[in-house]
Scaffold this motif. Sequence first.
Motif, PDB file in Angstrom:
ATOM      1  N   GLN A  32       7.208   6.739  -7.680  1.00 53.86           N
ATOM      2  CA  GLN A  32       7.950   7.205  -6.720  1.00 53.86           C
ATOM      3  C   GLN A  32       7.165   7.163  -5.470  1.00 53.86           C
ATOM      4  OE1 GLN A  32       8.674  10.115  -5.073  1.00 53.86           O
ATOM      5  NE2 GLN A  32       6.620  11.136  -6.079  1.00 53.86           N
ATOM      6  N   GLY A  33       7.658   7.234  -4.146  1.00 52.22           N
ATOM      7  CA  GLY A  33       6.996   7.498  -2.980  1.00 52.22           C
ATOM      8  C   GLY A  33       7.331   6.385  -1.970  1.00 52.22           C
ATOM      9  N   LYS A  34       6.598   6.593  -0.865  1.00 49.05           N
ATOM     10  CA  LYS A  34       6.757   5.832   0.261  1.00 49.05           C
ATOM     11  C   LYS A  34       5.748   4.716   0.201  1.00 49.05           C
ATOM     12  CE  LYS A  34       7.679   7.706   4.267  1.00 49.05           C
ATOM     13  NZ  LYS A  34       7.742   8.270   5.577  1.00 49.05           N
ATOM     14  N   TYR A  35       6.015   3.493   0.352  1.00 50.95           N
ATOM     15  CA  TYR A  35       5.134   2.341   0.647  1.00 50.95           C
ATOM     16  C   TYR A  35       5.137   1.457   2.027  1.00 50.95           C
ATOM     17  CZ  TYR A  35       4.531   2.952  -4.649  1.00 50.95           C
ATOM     18  OH  TYR A  35       4.104   3.378  -5.832  1.00 50.95           O
ATOM     19  N   ILE A  36       4.065   1.026   2.100  1.00 53.30           N
ATOM     20  CA  ILE A  36       3.946   0.043   3.403  1.00 53.30           C
ATOM     21  C   ILE A  36       3.899  -1.409   3.031  1.00 53.30           C
ATOM     22  CG2 ILE A  36       3.023  -0.697   5.525  1.00 53.30           C
ATOM     23  CD1 ILE A  36       4.160   2.271   5.400  1.00 53.30           C
ATOM     24  N   VAL A  37       4.861  -2.293   3.176  1.00 57.57           N
ATOM     25  CA  VAL A  37       4.771  -3.740   2.698  1.00 57.57           C
ATOM     26  C   VAL A  37       4.424  -4.557   4.294  1.00 57.57           C
ATOM     27  CG1 VAL A  37       5.888  -5.540   1.663  1.00 57.57           C
ATOM     28  CG2 VAL A  37       6.235  -3.450   0.642  1.00 57.57           C
ATOM     29  N   VAL A  38       3.277  -5.176   4.223  1.00 62.10           N
ATOM     30  CA  VAL A  38       2.933  -6.344   5.212  1.00 62.10           C
ATOM     31  C   VAL A  38       2.933  -7.625   4.676  1.00 62.10           C
ATOM     32  CG1 VAL A  38       1.508  -6.556   7.059  1.00 62.10           C
ATOM     33  CG2 VAL A  38       1.789  -4.298   6.455  1.00 62.10           C
ATOM     34  N   ALA A  39       3.772  -8.505   5.187  1.00 59.65           N
ATOM     35  CA  ALA A  39       3.830  -9.926   4.992  1.00 59.65           C
ATOM     36  C   ALA A  39       2.578 -10.432   5.881  1.00 59.65           C
ATOM     37  CB  ALA A  39       4.966 -10.712   5.224  1.00 59.65           C
ATOM     38  N   HIS A  40       1.465 -11.153   5.581  1.00 53.61           N
ATOM     39  CA  HIS A  40       0.639 -11.978   6.496  1.00 53.61           C
ATOM     40  C   HIS A  40       1.033 -13.292   6.433  1.00 53.61           C
ATOM     41  CE1 HIS A  40      -2.189  -8.224   6.602  1.00 53.61           C
ATOM     42  NE2 HIS A  40      -1.505  -7.965   5.536  1.00 53.61           N
ATOM     43  N   VAL A  41       1.180 -14.010   7.442  1.00 51.37           N
ATOM     44  CA  VAL A  41       1.897 -15.293   7.546  1.00 51.37           C
ATOM     45  C   VAL A  41       0.873 -16.156   8.275  1.00 51.37           C
ATOM     46  CG1 VAL A  41       3.555 -16.884   8.014  1.00 51.37           C
ATOM     47  CG2 VAL A  41       4.097 -14.546   7.190  1.00 51.37           C
ATOM     48  N   THR A  42       0.282 -17.149   7.919  1.00 55.96           N
ATOM     49  CA  THR A  42      -0.463 -17.843   8.604  1.00 55.96           C
ATOM     50  C   THR A  42       0.134 -19.365   8.694  1.00 55.96           C
ATOM     51  OG1 THR A  42      -2.659 -16.849   8.073  1.00 55.96           O
ATOM     52  CG2 THR A  42      -2.833 -18.941   9.132  1.00 55.96           C
TER      53      THR A  42
ATOM     54  N   ARG B 191       0.793  -1.188  -0.080  1.00 61.29           N
ATOM     55  CA  ARG B 191       0.099  -0.031  -0.045  1.00 61.29           C
ATOM     56  C   ARG B 191       0.855   1.250   0.073  1.00 61.29           C
ATOM     57  NH1 ARG B 191      -1.499   3.048   4.335  1.00 61.29           N
ATOM     58  NH2 ARG B 191      -0.539   1.721   5.742  1.00 61.29           N
ATOM     59  N   LYS B 192       0.556   2.142  -0.938  1.00 63.83           N
ATOM     60  CA  LYS B 192       1.298   3.450  -0.845  1.00 63.83           C
ATOM     61  C   LYS B 192       0.877   4.394   0.324  1.00 63.83           C
ATOM     62  CE  LYS B 192       2.957   7.082  -4.063  1.00 63.83           C
ATOM     63  NZ  LYS B 192       2.683   7.806  -5.274  1.00 63.83           N
ATOM     64  N   SER B 193       1.799   4.895   1.119  1.00 62.68           N
ATOM     65  CA  SER B 193       1.577   5.679   2.336  1.00 62.68           C
ATOM     66  C   SER B 193       0.501   6.843   1.860  1.00 62.68           C
ATOM     67  CB  SER B 193       2.739   6.142   2.736  1.00 62.68           C
ATOM     68  OG  SER B 193       2.698   6.944   4.182  1.00 62.68           O
ATOM     69  N   GLY B 194      -0.441   6.917   2.675  1.00 62.01           N
ATOM     70  CA  GLY B 194      -1.580   7.982   2.463  1.00 62.01           C
ATOM     71  C   GLY B 194      -2.564   7.742   1.680  1.00 62.01           C
ATOM     72  N   HIS B 195      -2.772   6.275   1.105  1.00 60.99           N
ATOM     73  CA  HIS B 195      -3.841   5.856   0.243  1.00 60.99           C
ATOM     74  C   HIS B 195      -4.498   4.554   0.860  1.00 60.99           C
ATOM     75  CE1 HIS B 195      -1.249   8.465  -2.250  1.00 60.99           C
ATOM     76  NE2 HIS B 195      -1.919   8.303  -3.430  1.00 60.99           N
ATOM     77  N   ASP B 196      -5.387   4.353   0.486  1.00 63.57           N
ATOM     78  CA  ASP B 196      -6.325   3.180   0.947  1.00 63.57           C
ATOM     79  C   ASP B 196      -6.178   1.987   0.180  1.00 63.57           C
ATOM     80  OD1 ASP B 196      -7.414   4.756   3.129  1.00 63.57           O
ATOM     81  OD2 ASP B 196      -9.098   5.586   2.168  1.00 63.57           O
TER      82      ASP B 196
END
Length: 237
Positions: A105-115, A76-81
């Motif tokens: 370009q810009g800031k992104y948030i990367v989340v790994a969902h591990v089950t 997800r790009k920071s500041g975006h839904d």
Amino acid sequence: MKKIYMCSALLVMLAGCQQTDMQEDKEVNSAVPESMEASIAIKGTLDEGKEVILETTVKQGSQLVNEADEVLFEVRKSGHDKRDMLEAKNTGSGKYQVMHTFTEQGKYIVVAHVTAKGLHVMPEKEVVIPEHEAQGASIHPSTDVSIEFQSNPVKAGSSSMFAATVKLDGKPLTNADVNFEVWKDGSEESHFTKAEDDGNGRYENKVSFVEAGTYKVQVHVEKDEVHEHQLQTIQVN
């Protein structure tokens, strides 16, 4: 008085039994599974429009988790839904990977969902895609990596020699870590085969195929700051 005494003794015996049962139950339920941990790594050059590998390594205690139920990467790009949910492939040694291209370009948030094993973890990593500098302003020299893939005719039930000639700025790239990732078109499972270096920038090894069909072959090349890959489609008869 005799009756009262007998009842009191019986109550003492029952209380003792209940206390024993509670202690035994407490011992049975006291076992707590070890916590699960996952870390995120980005393989490749973080640049706008350039494909990279998102990778997470999963451990439970000191043991690698090689059979996770599900691993998804949320980008997800920071500041975006808006967010992308990408399903990762098991590449062995507790690692799960997926290819992704950061288009802006810009800031992104990367989340790994591990089950896995009834547990769920969500490690998070911030990724910054830099703005393009003006031509000639970069202090880092540009590099050009070329990958030329070759293979013999491939037949089901037999092995075929795969080879990749790798060059950096027109010169053979030696002593690199080169792997052939192969999966059947439409399948979620892939297999890695490490290629051997002949000392002249050519990397090769045999790859076996059980059944006929259309397959994807991804050549992964890594050395120092070089993280490149090339994807092609082959037909197994």
